[in-house]
Design a protein around this motif. Structure first.
Motif, PDB file in Angstrom:
ATOM      1  N   GLU A 292       0.830  -1.207   0.000  1.00 45.43           N
ATOM      2  CA  GLU A 292       0.000   0.000   0.000  1.00 45.43           C
ATOM      3  C   GLU A 292       0.865   1.257   0.000  1.00 45.43           C
ATOM      4  O   GLU A 292       0.482   2.285  -0.561  1.00 45.43           O
ATOM      5  CB  GLU A 292      -0.946  -0.005   1.205  1.00 45.43           C
ATOM      6  N   GLY A 293       2.027   1.169   0.623  1.00 48.07           N
ATOM      7  CA  GLY A 293       2.962   2.294   0.586  1.00 48.07           C
ATOM      8  C   GLY A 293       3.489   2.539  -0.817  1.00 48.07           C
ATOM      9  O   GLY A 293       3.640   3.696  -1.248  1.00 48.07           O
ATOM     10  N   PHE A 294       3.742   1.466  -1.559  1.00 45.76           N
ATOM     11  CA  PHE A 294       4.231   1.635  -2.927  1.00 45.76           C
ATOM     12  C   PHE A 294       3.134   2.156  -3.850  1.00 45.76           C
ATOM     13  O   PHE A 294       3.419   2.908  -4.790  1.00 45.76           O
ATOM     14  CB  PHE A 294       4.832   0.327  -3.430  1.00 45.76           C
ATOM     15  N   LYS A 295       1.904   1.784  -3.586  1.00 45.96           N
ATOM     16  CA  LYS A 295       0.802   2.382  -4.346  1.00 45.96           C
ATOM     17  C   LYS A 295       0.769   3.893  -4.126  1.00 45.96           C
ATOM     18  O   LYS A 295       0.546   4.664  -5.063  1.00 45.96           O
ATOM     19  CB  LYS A 295      -0.528   1.743  -3.922  1.00 45.96           C
ATOM     20  N   GLU A 296       1.012   4.313  -2.888  1.00 53.27           N
ATOM     21  CA  GLU A 296       1.043   5.751  -2.584  1.00 53.27           C
ATOM     22  C   GLU A 296       2.224   6.429  -3.279  1.00 53.27           C
ATOM     23  O   GLU A 296       2.081   7.538  -3.817  1.00 53.27           O
ATOM     24  CB  GLU A 296       1.117   5.971  -1.073  1.00 53.27           C
ATOM     25  N   PHE A 297       3.384   5.783  -3.272  1.00 52.70           N
ATOM     26  CA  PHE A 297       4.518   6.312  -4.033  1.00 52.70           C
ATOM     27  C   PHE A 297       4.107   6.546  -5.486  1.00 52.70           C
ATOM     28  O   PHE A 297       4.357   7.614  -6.055  1.00 52.70           O
ATOM     29  CB  PHE A 297       5.687   5.311  -4.019  1.00 52.70           C
ATOM     30  N   GLY A 298       3.478   5.542  -6.097  1.00 52.65           N
ATOM     31  CA  GLY A 298       3.086   5.647  -7.494  1.00 52.65           C
ATOM     32  C   GLY A 298       2.109   6.779  -7.734  1.00 52.65           C
ATOM     33  O   GLY A 298       2.230   7.532  -8.709  1.00 52.65           O
ATOM     34  N   THR A 299       1.141   6.915  -6.837  1.00 51.48           N
ATOM     35  CA  THR A 299       0.150   7.991  -6.953  1.00 51.48           C
ATOM     36  C   THR A 299       0.815   9.359  -6.934  1.00 51.48           C
ATOM     37  O   THR A 299       0.485  10.245  -7.741  1.00 51.48           O
ATOM     38  CB  THR A 299      -0.878   7.891  -5.818  1.00 51.48           C
ATOM     39  N   GLN A 300       1.755   9.542  -6.017  1.00 48.73           N
ATOM     40  CA  GLN A 300       2.415  10.843  -5.878  1.00 48.73           C
ATOM     41  C   GLN A 300       3.326  11.145  -7.065  1.00 48.73           C
ATOM     42  O   GLN A 300       3.374  12.284  -7.545  1.00 48.73           O
ATOM     43  CB  GLN A 300       3.212  10.881  -4.563  1.00 48.73           C
ATOM     44  N   ILE A 301       4.052  10.138  -7.545  1.00 51.06           N
ATOM     45  CA  ILE A 301       4.930  10.363  -8.701  1.00 51.06           C
ATOM     46  C   ILE A 301       4.109  10.702  -9.933  1.00 51.06           C
ATOM     47  O   ILE A 301       4.435  11.606 -10.711  1.00 51.06           O
ATOM     48  CB  ILE A 301       5.816   9.116  -8.938  1.00 51.06           C
ATOM     49  N   LYS A 302       3.016   9.987 -10.120  1.00 51.65           N
ATOM     50  CA  LYS A 302       2.116  10.254 -11.246  1.00 51.65           C
ATOM     51  C   LYS A 302       1.537  11.663 -11.170  1.00 51.65           C
ATOM     52  O   LYS A 302       1.379  12.350 -12.184  1.00 51.65           O
ATOM     53  CB  LYS A 302       0.999   9.223 -11.225  1.00 51.65           C
ATOM     54  N   ARG A 303       1.217  12.085  -9.965  1.00 56.31           N
ATOM     55  CA  ARG A 303       0.622  13.407  -9.764  1.00 56.31           C
ATOM     56  C   ARG A 303       1.628  14.523 -10.083  1.00 56.31           C
ATOM     57  O   ARG A 303       1.274  15.554 -10.646  1.00 56.31           O
ATOM     58  CB  ARG A 303       0.159  13.523  -8.314  1.00 56.31           C
TER      59      ARG A 303
END
Length: 324
Positions: A292-303
């Protein structure tokens, strides 16, 4: 792949077979890039996962297993590959607008040595011949940014923190460096997975006396990741600069941030309370929480980062080799 357990500790040979199998079954999104051989001749391959390799998407680069005894780190890297390729949300959400490059076992020689007997279980270093009597280098002291200025040993027989005879003396660290140099312009996040305590640390690692000017962005991202893991039932991370924890030069996170210019660079320590010997039976619980932490990483990088236009290839049918 009957002998491979995604919630287990697997041999390097099994891991290699698993990666080949993933690349075959998911050839539309997975490519393996051979990086070279370890000191003892084991082939190391980068797993590149992308819905559109020609889109110029920002890259998240994750490596694991530079420290041989930290078995939970390669297990986490392999679980990320599993989720990105097998879970519908992985393909639909986590791969949208972001490419994931994953190197599950940086130090295969050391990893296999720790598996060879209980007496060798806590071996940390590579297995290169660095002196007449002693083997190995601490790969996470071997990177060529502020090399050997703090927190290292210059004694080849030191079992923990020998920094090597020179920066990038080890083929294993050179392979990671080469990935960063090849894809550095698109690389927006680097995470090196380890397993000692529950820490998520960022540069600088070589000093605790001062922070990079971007430290607040690094800190904010890390705290968001920690909150996501906690929301999934996991323990929160201790978030701080690596040097404030303890100063140690020659780390991969400092090299990515300081030499390559990757804007977000972290060392993630995955487990708390077990030091290096994390029970295999608990992987089924903690790996999904950390994911779930890596999903958050991905969300922030995409943003924050859009595809880089000048990396786009006009002919979208062009093979992946154009990217290499």
């Amino acid at each position: 792949m009957n002998n491979f357990n995604i919630y287990g500790y697997n041999s390097f040979a099994s891991i290699q077979e698993y990666l080949e199998d993933v690349a075959r079954r998911h050839s539309d999104i997975v490519k393996l890039q051979p990086l070279g051989n370890s000191y003892q001749g084991r082939t190391v391959k980068l797993v590149k996962i992308s819905k559109n390799p020609n889109a110029g998407n920002p890259i998240i680069f994750i490596d694991a297993g530079i420290h041989a005894r930290e078995w939970a780190a390669p297990a986490m890297a392999l679980y990320i590959i599993h989720r990105l390729t097998n879970h519908p949300d992985g393909r639909r959400k986590e791969l949208e607008g972001v490419d994931w490059y994953i190197l599950p076992v940086v130090n295969p020689d050391g990893y296999e040595f720790t598996r060879s007997s209980k007496a060798n279980r806590l071996w940390r270093k590579t297995r290169s011949k660095t002196s007449t009597n002693c083997l190995g280098v601490d790969g996470n002291r071997n990177y060529g940014y502020k090399w050997a200025v703090s927190g290292v040993s210059k004694d080849p027989c030191n079992k923990e923190t020998y920094a090597g005879p020179k920066p990038f003396s080890e083929p294993e660290t050179r392979m990671v460096r080469n990935v960063m140099m090849q894809y550095g312009q698109r690389m927006k996040l680097y995470v090196s997975l380890h397993s000692y305590g529950q820490y998520l640390v960022y540069p600088w690692g070589y000093t605790g006396d001062f922070l990079p000017k971007e430290w607040q962005k690094l800190d904010k991202m890390a705290k968001r990741v920690s909150a996501a893991v906690q929301s999934a039932g996991g323990a929160p991370f201790k978030v701080l600069s690596a040097g404030k924890w303890y100063a140690a030069a020659g780390g991969s996170d400092d090299f990515a941030f300081g030499a390559i210019g990757v804007p977000y660079s972290y060392t993630m320590e995955l487990t708390d309370g077990y030091e290096f010997v994390f029970p295999e039976s608990l992987l089924r619980i903690v790996l999904p929480q950390f994911y779930e932490g890596f999903k958050e990483f991905g969300t922030q990088i995409k943003r924050e980062f859009k595809p880089m236009e000048h990396f786009r290839v006009k002919n979208t049918s062009t093979s992946d080799s154009n990217e290499d």
